[in-house]
Design a protein around this motif. Structure first.
Motif, PDB file in Angstrom:
ATOM      1  N   LEU A   1       0.822  -1.213   0.000  1.00  0.00           N
ATOM      2  CA  LEU A   1       0.000   0.000   0.000  1.00  0.00           C
ATOM      3  C   LEU A   1       0.858   1.265   0.000  1.00  0.00           C
ATOM      4  O   LEU A   1       0.454   2.308  -0.519  1.00  0.00           O
ATOM      5  CB  LEU A   1      -0.922  -0.018   1.234  1.00  0.00           C
ATOM      6  N   PHE A   2       2.066   1.165   0.557  1.00  0.00           N
ATOM      7  CA  PHE A   2       2.928   2.342   0.678  1.00  0.00           C
ATOM      8  C   PHE A   2       4.131   2.304  -0.267  1.00  0.00           C
ATOM      9  O   PHE A   2       4.808   3.313  -0.439  1.00  0.00           O
ATOM     10  CB  PHE A   2       3.408   2.474   2.128  1.00  0.00           C
ATOM     11  N   SER A   3       4.372   1.138  -0.872  1.00  0.00           N
ATOM     12  CA  SER A   3       5.487   1.033  -1.825  1.00  0.00           C
ATOM     13  C   SER A   3       5.017   0.859  -3.263  1.00  0.00           C
ATOM     14  O   SER A   3       5.754   1.142  -4.207  1.00  0.00           O
ATOM     15  CB  SER A   3       6.390  -0.147  -1.453  1.00  0.00           C
ATOM     16  N   GLY A   4       3.777   0.384  -3.435  1.00  0.00           N
ATOM     17  CA  GLY A   4       3.255   0.129  -4.776  1.00  0.00           C
ATOM     18  C   GLY A   4       3.730  -1.180  -5.365  1.00  0.00           C
ATOM     19  O   GLY A   4       3.359  -1.534  -6.486  1.00  0.00           O
ATOM     20  N   ILE A   5       4.548  -1.927  -4.635  1.00  0.00           N
ATOM     21  CA  ILE A   5       5.108  -3.186  -5.134  1.00  0.00           C
ATOM     22  C   ILE A   5       4.325  -4.344  -4.524  1.00  0.00           C
ATOM     23  O   ILE A   5       4.351  -4.563  -3.309  1.00  0.00           O
ATOM     24  CB  ILE A   5       6.604  -3.310  -4.776  1.00  0.00           C
ATOM     25  N   THR A   6       3.629  -5.090  -5.353  1.00  0.00           N
ATOM     26  CA  THR A   6       2.823  -6.217  -4.890  1.00  0.00           C
ATOM     27  C   THR A   6       3.673  -7.484  -4.923  1.00  0.00           C
ATOM     28  O   THR A   6       4.081  -7.948  -5.988  1.00  0.00           O
ATOM     29  CB  THR A   6       1.594  -6.401  -5.791  1.00  0.00           C
TER      30      THR A   6
ATOM     31  N   MET B   1       1.526   3.532 -17.648  1.00  0.00           N
ATOM     32  CA  MET B   1       0.719   2.637 -16.820  1.00  0.00           C
ATOM     33  C   MET B   1      -0.712   2.539 -17.352  1.00  0.00           C
ATOM     34  O   MET B   1      -1.293   1.454 -17.399  1.00  0.00           O
ATOM     35  CB  MET B   1       0.707   3.139 -15.369  1.00  0.00           C
ATOM     36  N   LEU B   2      -1.247   3.681 -17.778  1.00  0.00           N
ATOM     37  CA  LEU B   2      -2.615   3.701 -18.300  1.00  0.00           C
ATOM     38  C   LEU B   2      -2.707   2.880 -19.579  1.00  0.00           C
ATOM     39  O   LEU B   2      -3.685   2.144 -19.792  1.00  0.00           O
ATOM     40  CB  LEU B   2      -3.049   5.152 -18.559  1.00  0.00           C
ATOM     41  N   THR B   3      -1.689   2.973 -20.441  1.00  0.00           N
ATOM     42  CA  THR B   3      -1.700   2.238 -21.709  1.00  0.00           C
ATOM     43  C   THR B   3      -1.582   0.735 -21.477  1.00  0.00           C
ATOM     44  O   THR B   3      -2.291  -0.060 -22.107  1.00  0.00           O
ATOM     45  CB  THR B   3      -0.539   2.713 -22.606  1.00  0.00           C
ATOM     46  N   ARG B   4      -0.706   0.330 -20.559  1.00  0.00           N
ATOM     47  CA  ARG B   4      -0.446  -1.097 -20.359  1.00  0.00           C
ATOM     48  C   ARG B   4      -1.477  -1.779 -19.458  1.00  0.00           C
ATOM     49  O   ARG B   4      -1.831  -2.935 -19.681  1.00  0.00           O
ATOM     50  CB  ARG B   4       0.944  -1.299 -19.761  1.00  0.00           C
TER      51      ARG B   4
ATOM     52  N   GLY C   1      -4.800  -4.215 -10.718  1.00  0.00           N
ATOM     53  CA  GLY C   1      -4.090  -3.257 -11.565  1.00  0.00           C
ATOM     54  C   GLY C   1      -2.664  -3.017 -11.090  1.00  0.00           C
ATOM     55  O   GLY C   1      -1.735  -2.904 -11.900  1.00  0.00           O
ATOM     56  N   LEU C   2      -2.476  -2.978  -9.759  1.00  0.00           N
ATOM     57  CA  LEU C   2      -1.120  -2.817  -9.216  1.00  0.00           C
ATOM     58  C   LEU C   2      -0.245  -4.025  -9.542  1.00  0.00           C
ATOM     59  O   LEU C   2       0.953  -3.883  -9.815  1.00  0.00           O
ATOM     60  CB  LEU C   2      -1.190  -2.607  -7.702  1.00  0.00           C
ATOM     61  N   GLN C   3      -0.850  -5.219  -9.520  1.00  0.00           N
ATOM     62  CA  GLN C   3      -0.106  -6.418  -9.920  1.00  0.00           C
ATOM     63  C   GLN C   3       0.323  -6.330 -11.378  1.00  0.00           C
ATOM     64  O   GLN C   3       1.441  -6.722 -11.739  1.00  0.00           O
ATOM     65  CB  GLN C   3      -0.960  -7.665  -9.684  1.00  0.00           C
ATOM     66  N   CYS C   4      -0.558  -5.822 -12.218  1.00  0.00           N
ATOM     67  CA  CYS C   4      -0.244  -5.643 -13.639  1.00  0.00           C
ATOM     68  C   CYS C   4       0.930  -4.689 -13.811  1.00  0.00           C
ATOM     69  O   CYS C   4       1.868  -4.962 -14.578  1.00  0.00           O
ATOM     70  CB  CYS C   4      -1.471  -5.123 -14.386  1.00  0.00           C
ATOM     71  N   ILE C   5       0.907  -3.564 -13.093  1.00  0.00           N
ATOM     72  CA  ILE C   5       1.987  -2.574 -13.194  1.00  0.00           C
ATOM     73  C   ILE C   5       3.309  -3.188 -12.757  1.00  0.00           C
ATOM     74  O   ILE C   5       4.343  -2.999 -13.408  1.00  0.00           O
ATOM     75  CB  ILE C   5       1.656  -1.341 -12.328  1.00  0.00           C
TER      76      ILE C   5
END
Length: 441
Positions: free
Chosen positions: A118-123, A311-314, A335-339
Motif C-alpha cells: 500500500l505504501f510502496s506500490g510493489i505487490t 501505466m494507463l496504456t499497459r 491493476g497494481l499487480q499488472c503494473i
C-alpha cells in the motif's frame, strides 16, 4: 518568334533599369561580349556569395539563436532557499493503521506487514487468502486506506526555525505528490502555496546568509530505523530517489545533520519567450500546455506524467501513489499487480528526451553534509533534525539570452543583399513592376 522577342524585350527593359548592381551591363547595347561575360561572371559570384551568407545566417537563426553567459553583478541579487522535501518510507504505525481500518470495514484479520504494498506500490507474492482479501478492495478503498494511514505533517515535524526565528512547520511545509506518495516540501513552486512563497526565505548582501532548522519526531527518526527520505532540490523539481539520489540527506537518530550547499541560478532574458521551445531547447515553468497535474512545468514532472501514461496504456489505470487526475483511473490490487509484473513504471528513454526537455530556470545545487552531535552547536534549538545553510552568497550566475532574433535575421539578410547586390526592398517591388505593369503598357 514574335512572342519570344517580346519577352526578351521586357526582360531586357527590366535588366536595364533594375537598381540591382551589375545587371544592366549584361544587356547594355554597344558593349563587347567580353565585357558582358565579365559582368555575368561577377554578378554570378556575388549572387553565390549572397546565397551562401544568407544560408549561414538562417542556419544560425534556426540552430544557434540562444546562448549562455555568466553574470557577476551580484550586489543586488535575491537568492532563494532551495526546496527541502521530507518523504515517508513505510513505517509500522501506518501498516497497523491500514490493517485496523480494513478490519473495521471488512471484519477480516491480516498480518499488518502484508500491507507494505500500500505504501510502496510493489505487490509481492502472498498467500491465497491474503491475496483474495486485497482483490476485494476497490480503487476508492485503496486511496482511502492510504490517505488515512499515511503519516501527516504534524507527526513528522516538530519545530522549525528560519534564522533562529520560529515558524509553524506545517504552515510552510506543504504536500507535494511524487512517485512515492506524498512528501512535505518547503519553498516549492509545485505546491498549492507556491505562488505565495516568492518573498519568503530569500537572502541578499544586506540580510546575509540564511539557515533553516527542521526538527524531526521520533516517528521520522527512531533508534531502530530511519523512516524518512529528505531531499534538497530546486524549487521546480519533484524529488525522487532515482533522479535526486546525489541530493538525498542521510538523517540520524538523536543528531542534527548539518547540510551546507552552493547554488548557481539560471535566469532568462524576456526575449527568450519569442524563441520556440525546440530551438531554445528548454521550457519555461509557466509554459504548462499538455501538463496534466503539476502547477508548473519541470522535466521531473514531465517524466512522472509519462510514467502515468505508460501505466494507463499497459494496465488501464495508474498507481494510487502517483498524482491523481480525473482522466486517469486509480488501480485496484489487480491493476497494481499488472503494473509490477509488466514493469509499467519504465519509460522509453528516447521518448523521455524528446518530450521532457530541460527546464529553462533550473538551478545547480551542490550539497555537503556532516552529522554532528547537538552539543557542538549552541545555536541549534532542535534535538534532532536538519540544519540547512548556504555556504556563501552566489558571486556569479548563468544567463540565457537571445543571440539572434527575427529582427537580427532580417538585418543580416538585408545587409548581405545590400553588400553583394546593392539591392533592397524596392528592388523586389521593381520585378513585378517592370515585368508585368510596364510590359502591359
Amino acid at each position: 518568334m514574335a512572342r519570344t522577342s517580346k519577352t526578351w524585350i521586357t526582360l531586357k527593359r527590366y535588366l536595364s533599369n533594375s537598381n540591382v548592381h551589375g545587371l544592366r551591363y549584361i544587356v547594355e547595347d554597344g558593349l563587347h561580349w567580353t565585357e558582358r561575360l565579365f559582368w555575368l561572371v561577377t554578378c554570378a559570384l556575388c549572387w553565390w556569395g549572397c546565397i551562401t551568407m544568407i544560408n549561414n545566417s538562417l542556419d544560425a537563426f534556426l540552430n544557434r539563436s540562444v546562448a549562455f553567459t555568466i553574470e557577476s553583478t551580484y550586489l543586488n541579487w535575491q537568492t532563494k532557499l532551495p526546496s527541502l522535501s521530507v518523504c515517508m518510507r513505510t513505517v509500522p504505525k501506518s501498516l497497523i493503521t491500514a490493517n485496523s481500518l480494513h478490519s473495521k470495514k471488512f471484519g477480516s484479520k491480516i498480518n499488518p506487514y502484508a500491507w507494505r504494498w500500500l505504501f510502496s506500490g510493489i505487490t509481492k507474492k502472498s498467500s491465497k487468502q491474503v491475496t483474495n482479501e486485497f482483490t476485494k478492495l476497490t480503487s476508492d478503498d485503496i486511496v482511502s486506506l492510504f490517505t488515512e494511514s499515511v503519516v501527516n505533517c504534524t507527526e513528522l515535524l516538530t519545530e522549525c526555525y528560519w534564522k533562529s526565528i520560529k515558524f509553524d512547520c506545517c504552515e510552510e511545509f506543504h504536500p507535494l505528490q511524487t512517485v512515492g506518495g506524498t512528501c512535505y516540501a518547503i519553498n516549492s513552486a509545485q505546491t498549492k502555496s507556491g505562488d505565495t512563497l516568492k518573498n519568503k526565505f530569500t537572502m541578499n548582501r544586506k540580510t546575509g546568509l540564511g539557515y533553516l532548522h527542521v526538527g524531526l519526531t521520533t516517528i521520522a527518526l527512531s533508534e531502530q530505523s530511519v523512516n524518512i527520505q529528505v531531499f534538497v532540490h530546486d524549487n521546480l523539481e519533484i524529488p525522487t530517489a532515482l533522479t535526486h539520489g546525489d541530493r538525498e540527506i542521510y538523517t540520524k537518530f538523536g543528531k542534527v545533520v548539518s547540510i551546507y550547499y552552493n547554488l548557481q541560478e539560471t535566469i532568462n532574458d524576456d526575449g527568450l519567450r519569442s524563441i520556440p521551445m525546440e530551438r531554445r531547447r528548454c521550457r519555461l515553468s509557466d509554459e504548462t500546455d499538455n501538463v496534466l497535474y503539476y502547477k508548473r512545468y519541470s522535466s521531473d514532472g514531465c517524466v512522472i506524467e509519462l510514467q502515468m501514461e505508460n501505466m494507463l496504456t499497459r494496465c488501464g489505470c495508474v498507481s494510487h501513489l502517483f498524482p491523481h487526475t480525473p482522466r486517469m483511473p486509480v488501480c485496484n490490487y489487480t491493476g497494481l499487480q499488472c503494473i509490477h509484473n509488466q514493469n509499467a513504471f519504465a519509460i522509453n528513454e528516447e521518448v523521455s528526451k524528446h518530450r521532457c526537455i530541460p527546464d529553462c530556470e533550473s538551478a545547480v545545487i551542490k550539497i555537503f553534509q556532516n552529522p554532528q552531535a547537538i552539543a557542538e552547536f549552541s545555536r541549534f534549538k532542535i534535538s534532532q533534525g536538519i540544519h540547512l545553510e548556504l555556504l556563501e552568497l552566489p558571486s556569479y550566475r548563468f544567463r540565457r539570452y537571445v543571440v539572434r532574433s527575427l529582427l537580427d535575421l532580417a538585418v543580416a539578410v538585408g545587409s548581405t543583399v545590400s553588400l553583394f547586390m546593392g539591392a533592397g526592398i524596392l528592388s523586389i517591388v521593381e520585378i513585378p513592376y517592370w515585368l508585368l505593369l510596364r510590359h502591359a503598357q
